[in-house]
Design an enzyme around this catalytic site. Structure first.
Site, short mmCIF file in Angstrom:
data_model
loop_
_atom_site.label_atom_id
_atom_site.label_comp_id
_atom_site.label_asym_id
_atom_site.label_seq_id
_atom_site.Cartn_x
_atom_site.Cartn_y
_atom_site.Cartn_z
N ASP A 1 0.97 -1.22 0.08
CA ASP A 1 0.16 -0.13 0.07
C ASP A 1 0.87 1.05 0.12
OD1 ASP A 1 -2.36 1.42 0.36
OD2 ASP A 1 -1.63 1.95 2.47
N THR B 1 -3.15 4.82 -4.14
CA THR B 1 -2.07 5.68 -3.33
C THR B 1 -0.78 5.26 -3.96
OG1 THR B 1 -2.18 3.81 -1.93
CG2 THR B 1 -3.29 5.83 -1.11
N THR B 2 -0.71 4.19 -4.48
CA THR B 2 0.69 3.69 -5.11
C THR B 2 0.74 4.41 -6.59
OG1 THR B 2 0.84 1.62 -4.04
CG2 THR B 2 2.28 1.79 -5.98
N ASP C 1 -9.41 -0.07 1.72
CA ASP C 1 -9.45 0.41 0.53
C ASP C 1 -10.58 0.17 -0.16
OD1 ASP C 1 -7.12 1.55 0.86
OD2 ASP C 1 -5.88 0.15 -0.46
#
Length: 525
Positions: free
Chosen positions: A67, A92-93, A393
């Site tokens: 993550d 987020t990556t 998520d």
């Protein structure tokens, strides 16, 4: 660097002070290099075939995750991933990888002598056009379409450590969000209404969704562990002998006086318990106290005799969720302990988790608020924490669809489409702007390139074929990492919310523009 060769390295200004003209360029390139290093560090985590990272914090605690937000938080670097986590909760990556690629483009543009302000303004034009392209290729979605919501949640879980459990966790996430909102009117989801309880032991298969309240605290009086037709009171005062305002010591030497003190204490506590019983309460939740013992052994003895189930050490931050879930009100003084302050439920019981501890479940609330609890199980701390992040998520993906009810293909399809369309758009512009917009579009190819690389495919061949398919009008062509090739990614049910893609693009661009604006570092010490 052109800036360095175009002007002397230093000189005197009118006031006679030495001026280093090379410094802004050096500062800019060092900032870009630092941010690119961060992006490169997590680039291999992107996609279903991405690698995990093992991170050790200052305390020595180890976390294994892919993550982006967690990795960056542990590294104590850039706020970009955190902003994406707040806005969309997923991607987020991707957002950091895109930012790294854009910074790489900036570096090359700067070396060609293009001014940072021109690059910054051109990137803003490119992102505005990019949002238009993404919106045009998106498809509307209805919250009543459960299959589509499940596909979105499953896509989010595919890149996680616990991806093999997506058939269990995806429906759980969808049901949790649908339980706490009104699908017809909702414009967002308050994830505070979905409480995730972590309990060590068992496997992820043992995770469950509970419509009611789940408490990790044990029942204090083992004599009463199950109550039907529960009437629940939540108190914020102590069931123990009162203390004086100041610390003091009383020495009692006379047995008669000692007996009298004990008798008074007993009468005081018995009076409190009788008033609780009189209100009809048969389940008592007691908030943790920092002043003195929230409950004495004597109070517990009386409550046990009156068949009142007791759960103590309720945390202050859990009070609001408990009240909303079971329809009770917190009681700060015994005088306010009345029947109308109590919540009601069909069943309150302490359940055993196959030898790995116990939980208190309160279900069948007669006036429930729109809340839900998810119990996360796992064989060790690392698994539980990764499962919690994955569920978070998946919940965020469904929240994105509630906020902006549109879906877009995954698998690198949006990024390649953007690259192709921005290349077309750049041909309508003149001068340096056209060059910068073209570089922006090319930078976005980092996502499909990384996905292909992490899946063991040839990134150059894969991206070239993808670009060709999109140039011919096949907007939904993407990388199928399961089959190791290119296919219509919508048919493979690899979808993500439009909000995730738009948020990643705009936030990455904002961050890059802000880094470009910095041309000096001033030490204030």
């Amino acid at each position: 660097m052109p800036e360095a060769t175009a002007a002397p390295r230093g000189g005197k200004n009118k006031g006679g002070a030495y001026v280093d003209r090379d410094k802004p360029a050096q500062i800019r390139f060092s900032n870009i290099s630092a941010a690119k290093a961060v992006a490169d560090a997590i680039r291999t985590s992107l996609g279903p075939k991405g690698m995990d990272k093992m991170i050790q914090d200052e305390k020595g605690d180890v976390t294994i995750t892919n993550d982006g937000a967690t990795i960056l938080k542990q590294m104590q670097l850039v706020e970009l991933s955190k902003a994406q986590d707040i806005e969309a909760g997923d991607g987020t990556t991707s957002v950091v990888v895109i930012a790294g690629a854009l910074l790489d483009s900036c570096s090359k543009l700067l070396q060609k002598g293009i001014h940072p302000t021109i690059i910054s303004e051109s990137f803003q034009k490119a992102v505005d056009k990019g949002v238009e392209v993404l919106t045009a290729m998106s498809r509307p979605v209805q919250l009543s379409d459960r299959d589509t919501l499940l596909n979105s949640a499953t896509t989010s879980l595919c890149s996680k450590v616990v991806s093999q459990y997506s058939s269990l966790l995806a429906p759980m996430s969808v049901d949790a969000v649908m339980r706490v909102i009104d699908p017809t009117t909702a414009t967002s989801v308050d994830l505070q209404d979905i409480k995730i309880i972590k309990k060590l032991g068992g496997t992820i298969d043992d995770c469950e969704l509970v419509e009611g309240l789940v408490l990790t605290q044990r029942v204090a009086n083992t004599g009463v562990t199950r109550v039907e037709k529960a009437k629940i009171g939540l108190i914020q005062f102590c069931l123990s002998p009162p203390k004086t305002d100041m610390d003091n010591q009383i020495v009692v030497s006379d047995y008669a006086q000692m007996d009298r003190v004990l008798r008074e204490e007993r009468a005081y506590i018995l009076n409190l318990v009788k008033q609780i019983k009189k209100a009809g309460c048969n389940v008592l939740l007691i908030q943790k106290s920092i002043l003195r013992d929230a409950m004495s052994d004597l109070a517990l003895h009386f409550l046990n005799k009156m068949k009142i189930m007791v759960v103590k050490d309720i945390e202050r931050e859990d009070i609001e969720f408990i009240c909303k879930t079971i329809g009770t009100k917190p009681i700060a003084h015994i005088d306010h302990f009345t029947p109308e302050m109590l919540g009601t439920a069909e069943l309150a019981e302490e359940v055993s988790l196959d030898g790995s501890g116990k939980l208190v479940k309160i279900t069948g609330c007669t006036s429930p608020g729109k809340t839900v609890s998810i119990v996360v199980r796992g064989s060790n701390k690392l698994v539980i924490e990764e499962a919690e992040r994955s569920i978070h998520d998946a919940l965020c993906v469904i929240r994105c669809l509630v906020k902006k009810r549109a879906l877009i293909a995954g698998g690198g399809a949006p990024e390649i489409e953007l690259a192709v369309r921005l290349a077309e758009y750049s041909r309508t512009l003149a001068g340096m702007e056209a060059y910068c917009v073209r570089a922006y579009g090319d930078a976005l190819e980092v996502i499909p390139s990384t996905l292909a690389e992490n899946a063991g495919l040839n990134p150059i061949c894969t991206v070239t074929e993808l670009r060709n398919r999109h140039a011919q009008g096949d907007k939904m062509a993407g990388i199928n990492v399961r089959k190791g090739g290119i296919s219509n990614i919508l048919e493979e049910l690899v979808v993500q919310p439009l909000l995730v893609s738009i948020s990643a693009l705009t936030l990455a661009t904002e961050t890059v523009r802000s880094i470009l604006k910095i041309d000096d570092v001033v030490n204030t010490r």
